[in-house]
Design a protein around this motif. Structure first.
Motif, mmCIF file in Angstrom:
data_model
loop_
_atom_site.group_PDB
_atom_site.id
_atom_site.type_symbol
_atom_site.label_atom_id
_atom_site.label_comp_id
_atom_site.label_asym_id
_atom_site.label_seq_id
_atom_site.Cartn_x
_atom_site.Cartn_y
_atom_site.Cartn_z
ATOM 1 N N GLN A 138 0.826 -1.205 0.000
ATOM 2 C CA GLN A 138 0.000 0.000 0.000
ATOM 3 C C GLN A 138 0.860 1.254 0.000
ATOM 4 O O GLN A 138 0.542 2.239 -0.662
ATOM 5 N N ALA A 139 1.968 1.231 0.732
ATOM 6 C CA ALA A 139 2.860 2.396 0.771
ATOM 7 C C ALA A 139 3.477 2.655 -0.597
ATOM 8 O O ALA A 139 3.607 3.816 -1.023
ATOM 9 N N ILE A 140 3.856 1.604 -1.319
ATOM 10 C CA ILE A 140 4.409 1.776 -2.660
ATOM 11 C C ILE A 140 3.346 2.334 -3.596
ATOM 12 O O ILE A 140 3.617 3.230 -4.409
ATOM 13 N N SER A 141 2.118 1.833 -3.492
ATOM 14 C CA SER A 141 1.018 2.369 -4.309
ATOM 15 C C SER A 141 0.772 3.831 -3.997
ATOM 16 O O SER A 141 0.544 4.644 -4.899
ATOM 17 N N ASP A 142 0.839 4.182 -2.713
ATOM 18 C CA ASP A 142 0.647 5.579 -2.313
ATOM 19 C C ASP A 142 1.779 6.458 -2.839
ATOM 20 O O ASP A 142 1.558 7.618 -3.202
ATOM 21 N N ALA A 143 3.001 5.929 -2.869
ATOM 22 C CA ALA A 143 4.126 6.701 -3.404
ATOM 23 C C ALA A 143 3.930 6.980 -4.888
ATOM 24 O O ALA A 143 4.223 8.081 -5.370
ATOM 25 N N TYR A 144 3.434 5.994 -5.616
ATOM 26 C CA TYR A 144 3.154 6.205 -7.039
ATOM 27 C C TYR A 144 2.060 7.257 -7.215
ATOM 28 O O TYR A 144 2.172 8.152 -8.063
ATOM 29 N N LEU A 145 0.990 7.162 -6.420
ATOM 30 C CA LEU A 145 -0.088 8.149 -6.500
ATOM 31 C C LEU A 145 0.422 9.536 -6.159
ATOM 32 O O LEU A 145 0.012 10.529 -6.759
ATOM 33 N N CYS A 146 1.349 9.610 -5.192
ATOM 34 C CA CYS A 146 1.964 10.881 -4.822
ATOM 35 C C CYS A 146 2.692 11.488 -6.025
ATOM 36 O O CYS A 146 2.549 12.671 -6.333
ATOM 37 N N MET A 147 3.481 10.663 -6.719
ATOM 38 C CA MET A 147 4.167 11.135 -7.923
ATOM 39 C C MET A 147 3.171 11.628 -8.966
ATOM 40 O O MET A 147 3.362 12.686 -9.585
ATOM 41 N N LYS A 148 2.119 10.855 -9.158
ATOM 42 C CA LYS A 148 1.124 11.204 -10.178
ATOM 43 C C LYS A 148 0.484 12.554 -9.881
ATOM 44 O O LYS A 148 0.374 13.417 -10.763
ATOM 45 N N ARG A 149 0.076 12.745 -8.633
ATOM 46 C CA ARG A 149 -0.578 14.004 -8.266
ATOM 47 C C ARG A 149 0.379 15.191 -8.380
ATOM 48 O O ARG A 149 0.012 16.260 -8.887
ATOM 49 N N LEU A 150 1.623 14.994 -7.923
ATOM 50 C CA LEU A 150 2.604 16.082 -8.008
ATOM 51 C C LEU A 150 2.971 16.384 -9.453
ATOM 52 O O LEU A 150 3.197 17.544 -9.823
ATOM 53 N N HIS A 151 3.024 15.351 -10.268
ATOM 54 C CA HIS A 151 3.350 15.553 -11.687
ATOM 55 C C HIS A 151 2.282 16.401 -12.362
ATOM 56 O O HIS A 151 2.595 17.357 -13.091
ATOM 57 N N TYR A 152 1.030 16.084 -12.108
ATOM 58 C CA TYR A 152 -0.048 16.829 -12.753
ATOM 59 C C TYR A 152 -0.284 18.195 -12.104
ATOM 60 O O TYR A 152 -0.726 19.140 -12.771
ATOM 61 N N ALA A 153 0.020 18.316 -10.820
ATOM 62 C CA ALA A 153 -0.174 19.608 -10.148
ATOM 63 C C ALA A 153 0.919 20.605 -10.485
ATOM 64 O O ALA A 153 0.664 21.805 -10.647
ATOM 65 N N HIS A 154 2.169 20.122 -10.611
ATOM 66 C CA HIS A 154 3.308 21.033 -10.759
ATOM 67 C C HIS A 154 4.211 20.718 -11.949
ATOM 68 O O HIS A 154 5.254 21.360 -12.103
ATOM 69 N N ALA A 155 3.828 19.745 -12.763
ATOM 70 C CA ALA A 155 4.641 19.339 -13.915
ATOM 71 C C ALA A 155 6.040 18.878 -13.486
ATOM 72 O O ALA A 155 7.021 19.103 -14.186
ATOM 73 N N ILE A 156 6.130 18.240 -12.318
ATOM 74 C CA ILE A 156 7.413 17.717 -11.850
ATOM 75 C C ILE A 156 7.747 16.467 -12.647
ATOM 76 O O ILE A 156 6.928 15.552 -12.766
ATOM 77 N N ALA A 157 8.941 16.430 -13.183
ATOM 78 C CA ALA A 157 9.327 15.326 -14.068
ATOM 79 C C ALA A 157 10.366 14.393 -13.442
ATOM 80 O O ALA A 157 10.730 13.388 -14.041
ATOM 81 N N GLN A 158 10.857 14.735 -12.242
ATOM 82 C CA GLN A 158 11.855 13.887 -11.608
ATOM 83 C C GLN A 158 11.658 13.892 -10.099
ATOM 84 O O GLN A 158 11.438 14.940 -9.489
ATOM 85 N N PHE A 159 11.721 12.712 -9.514
ATOM 86 C CA PHE A 159 11.565 12.549 -8.074
ATOM 87 C C PHE A 159 12.714 11.710 -7.534
ATOM 88 O O PHE A 159 13.295 10.895 -8.248
ATOM 89 N N ARG A 160 13.008 11.905 -6.263
ATOM 90 C CA ARG A 160 13.958 11.051 -5.570
ATOM 91 C C ARG A 160 13.180 10.258 -4.536
ATOM 92 O O ARG A 160 12.333 10.811 -3.835
ATOM 93 N N VAL A 161 13.448 8.978 -4.462
ATOM 94 C CA VAL A 161 12.668 8.087 -3.602
ATOM 95 C C VAL A 161 13.571 7.499 -2.526
ATOM 96 O O VAL A 161 14.615 6.917 -2.824
ATOM 97 N N LEU A 162 13.146 7.656 -1.276
ATOM 98 C CA LEU A 162 13.865 7.087 -0.132
ATOM 99 C C LEU A 162 13.010 5.992 0.482
ATOM 100 O O LEU A 162 11.869 6.248 0.893
#
Length: 272
Positions: A165-189
């Protein structure tokens, strides 16, 4: 000699980039992944390595950095949050507004609603101080967007665990940030990791899905071992890097902190 040469190279890169502080917004796709403890431990690790670090805390009350640390002198009252507005308005220098913690880093309370009504230039003044690294504890709003301040960071670090579930949430986080701010690169810890091999497999799967369906680049920021001393350090109102420096989690945080200093310096997200 080995350390001096990279430090000089990093200084040259920052000079050529005409950028002072490296600004990293730290967020997470879901609760209880360790976002705040990641911010505090990285800040303490960087400070121990001789770096000038500013933590900007966008949370208030029981979810704030002072609450996690059992209170921070100078940030115990609600009035301290007014220092952020004073800095933005040019009424107070940043070095006077931020409170120096016992862990060696400076802390500035900046609830995200305090950003309302300010321009990007005004907010940028908070990030343009003398700190080597600025870490923003950046919770997302209900639509999955960053604050107007956090969106000016150079990098966004997404903290996750290895649970499905945490991995799915991380993907959803990327998706929302990408569409909200056009962020094209993320760092994952990856946090609370039992196996580095499992962490690498999980990251590669996440990065593959993000690249295929979002066309974004996910970069591995490292992983932090599951460590029972993490919980004990929080009970003590401290962080594991400070309370138990020889434990696996503390060593991992120090390694991630050291690597952060050599991430390629990119333009702030708001200017891309």
């Amino acid at each position: 000699m080995d350390k001096r040469v990279p430090d000089q190279a990093e200084g040259l890169r920052r000079l050529l980039a005409r950028c002072g502080s490296r600004v990293v917004a730290v967020t997470g796709g879901s609760a209880r992944v360790g976002r705040k403890s990641t911010v505090v431990n990285l800040a303490a690790a960087l400070a121990a390595q001789g770096k000038d670090v500013l933590v900007i805390d966008e949370c208030v009350g029981g979810h704030s950095v002072p609450a996690m640390l059992g209170g921070v002198r100078g940030l115990d009252g609600a009035g301290s949050t007014g220092n952020f507005s004073a800095v933005v308005n040019g009424e107070l220098p940043l070095d006077q507004a931020a409170v120096r913690t016992e862990l060696g880093f400076a802390l500035l309370a900046a609830p995200r609603h305090h950003c309302d009504g300010y321009s990007a230039t005004q907010l940028g003044a908070v990030l343009g101080g003398p700190a080597d690294v600025v870490l923003i504890d950046a919770p997302l709003d209900r639509l999955g967007a960053l604050s107007a301040l956090a969106v000016q960071a150079h990098d966004v670090m997404i903290v996750t665990r290895l649970a499905a579930q945490a991995i799915s949430d991380a993907y959803l986080c990327m998706k929302r940030l990408h569409y909200a701010h056009a962020i094209a690169q993320f760092r994952v810890l990856a946090n609370h990791v039992q196996s580095r091999v499992d962490a690498q497999v999980a990251f590669e799967n996440l990065a593959g899905v993000a690249g295929r369906y979002l066309t974004v680049l996910a970069t591995d920021a490292g992983c932090v071992a599951a460590d029972p001393r993490m919980a004990r350090s929080l009970e003590l109102g401290r962080c594991v890097v400070d309370a138990f420096p020889s434990t696996p989690a503390a060593r991992d945080y120090r390694h991630v902190a050291a690597e952060m200093l050599y991430w390629p310096m990119r333009p702030a997200m708001s200017s891309r």
